[in-house]
Write an enzyme that holds these catalytic residues in place. Structure first.
Site, PDB file in Angstrom:
ATOM      1  N   LEU A  12      11.862  13.569  63.562  1.00 42.81           N
ATOM      2  CA  LEU A  12      11.603  13.757  62.364  1.00 42.81           C
ATOM      3  C   LEU A  12      11.909  12.333  61.798  1.00 42.81           C
ATOM      4  O   LEU A  12      12.941  11.926  61.577  1.00 42.81           O
ATOM      5  CB  LEU A  12      11.963  15.133  61.526  1.00 42.81           C
ATOM      6  N   GLY A  15       9.663   8.656  55.265  1.00 39.13           N
ATOM      7  CA  GLY A  15       9.178   7.449  54.548  1.00 39.13           C
ATOM      8  C   GLY A  15       8.710   6.966  55.710  1.00 39.13           C
ATOM      9  O   GLY A  15       9.029   5.508  55.893  1.00 39.13           O
ATOM     10  N   GLY A  19       6.584  -0.311  56.575  1.00 35.76           N
ATOM     11  CA  GLY A  19       7.786  -0.936  57.138  1.00 35.76           C
ATOM     12  C   GLY A  19       8.820  -0.269  58.028  1.00 35.76           C
ATOM     13  O   GLY A  19       8.366  -0.024  59.105  1.00 35.76           O
ATOM     14  N   ILE A  20       9.842  -0.037  57.590  1.00 40.81           N
ATOM     15  CA  ILE A  20      10.984   0.433  58.964  1.00 40.81           C
ATOM     16  C   ILE A  20      10.735   1.773  59.062  1.00 40.81           C
ATOM     17  O   ILE A  20      10.581   1.905  60.611  1.00 40.81           O
ATOM     18  CB  ILE A  20      12.426   0.139  58.367  1.00 40.81           C
ATOM     19  N   GLY A  21      10.204   2.589  58.627  1.00 38.74           N
ATOM     20  CA  GLY A  21       9.898   4.027  58.964  1.00 38.74           C
ATOM     21  C   GLY A  21       8.613   4.055  59.953  1.00 38.74           C
ATOM     22  O   GLY A  21       8.683   4.568  60.685  1.00 38.74           O
ATOM     23  N   TYR A 162      21.100   0.542  43.138  1.00 40.37           N
ATOM     24  CA  TYR A 162      20.792   0.534  44.495  1.00 40.37           C
ATOM     25  C   TYR A 162      22.093   0.783  45.183  1.00 40.37           C
ATOM     26  O   TYR A 162      22.290   1.563  45.998  1.00 40.37           O
ATOM     27  CB  TYR A 162      19.990  -0.664  45.031  1.00 40.37           C
TER      28      TYR A 162
END
Length: 239
Positions: A12, A15, A19-21, A162
């Site tokens: 799983l 996001g 990009g990274i996901g 952040y």
């Protein structure tokens, strides 16, 4: 030599629409896994939908909004598999790396809701569903964080929302690494490096392919995962 190959498993990734996901999804598919990829708006996740058509039966796209606890609670029911072997909590927001002057209560709370509370509730929901952990084989919970959440590494200040949200995610992950041991789950933090993505406006030192390949190799090759924090180069990050 790899200690735990992640192939022919169910993974799983949150996001996942860019990009990274998205790169996690592509690389896990290339290793022969079944992948569940989440996006806030499934209909607009055009690249994921293309991958679904190219990987028949191997990729499921599920809706997930980390700002909505009910959406998180529904996530396990969106997964068409009895078990999930690996959960990668990748979804997050940057809050545009704001200065002291630009930081507000709203920015802080919105960032915490996605970057800290969201991954915790995803882990909670997945474990409670019985689909994640508790089996004979070791499961992995990998939370994608940032070195900007390292107290020891902070030498430039700023980025209050952040930094604080990722620092909070780090301590949440540490607690999960203790609380989920009896569920046979290894919990780990991953730092992707400074990656050229939309979130960084195309700036960075590495591309997403290099970053994700390195993070997956950490999950496969590091002798000990539970309660640890590594970057994509297998280097331990100071807390």
């Amino acid at each position: 030599m790899a200690t735990r190959l992640i192939d022919a498993k169910t993974v799983l990734v949150t996001g996942s629409n860019r990009g990274i996901g998205l790169q996690f999804v592509k690389q896990f598919l290339s290793k022969g896994n079944h992948v569940v990829a989440t996006a806030r708006n499934v209909d607009k996740a055009t690249e994921l939908q293309r991958l679904v058509s190219e990987n028949e039966g191997k990729l499921t796209v599920a809706p997930l909004d980390l700002c909505d606890p009910e959406s998180i609670a529904r996530l396990p029911s969106e997964i068409p598999f009895e078990r999930v072997d690996v959960v990668v909590n990748n979804a997050g927001v940057s809050a545009n790396f704001r200065s002291l002057e630009d930081t507000s209560s709203g920015v802080m709370m919105d960032t915490f809701r996605v970057n800290t509370v969201g991954p915790l509730l995803v882990a909670q929901a997945m474990v409670a569903s019985g689909k994640f952990g508790g089996g004979d084989d070791k499961a992995i919970l990998a939370n994608v964080t940032s070195k900007m959440g390292s107290i020891d590494d902070n030498g430039s200040g700023g980025s209050y929302a952040y930094r604080a949200s990722k620092c909070a995610l780090n301590i949440v992950t540490k607690s999960l690494s203790i609380d989920l041991q009896d569920k046979n789950i290894d919990t780990i933090l991953l730092h992707p490096g400074w990656v050229r993505t939309d979130m960084t406006n195309g700036r960075g030192l590495i591309d997403d392919v290099t970053s994700v390949k390195g993070m997956i190799s950490v999950l496969e090759d590091q002798p000990e995962l539970n309660g640890k924090w590594f970057d994509y180069k297998h280097e331990a990050i100071p807390w």
